[in-house]
Design a protein around this motif. Sequence first.
Motif: not given
Length: 166
Positions: A28-56
Amino acid sequence: MIRAFALLATLALAACAPVQGPLPASTLPVDFLLVDKSDRTLKLFRNGEEVKSYVGLQFGASPAGHKQFEGDERTPEGLYTIDTRNPASSYHLSLRVSYPNAADRAFAEREGRDPGGDIFLHGQPNWLPSGRMVGDWTDGCIAFTNAEMEELWRLVPDGTPIEIRL
């Protein structure tokens, strides 16, 4: 032989059956992305809930601090949107971040400089047959593996807000 034919026919019919219930969260499509440069992560959110994350994640060659000018090799920080996609990218698919915003342009103008642009989420260089480049190597973009980028391509629609923070 008849059993084998019956089994194949049953499997073929089952493949045509409609999917019951909701699709898996990863499709399902997501509605918000959060990149944290210090942690080198991208978190994908749908309706305020994290549904997936990427590291490195890989960033510009000078990842600390907010991008201010063309050529500073920094990755911007702030709130932007994914405003378009490029299937013919030199970096195995790319989703463009709306940098520079009005504040970025105004700052660069006050300094008599160009704010730069063309900041993307993208895969690895097309000339790299497999694997991943080492270290921070982009000019300010955010790089993923090609498999991760293919997944992001499917999950992130144009217009999705993205926050990039330190």
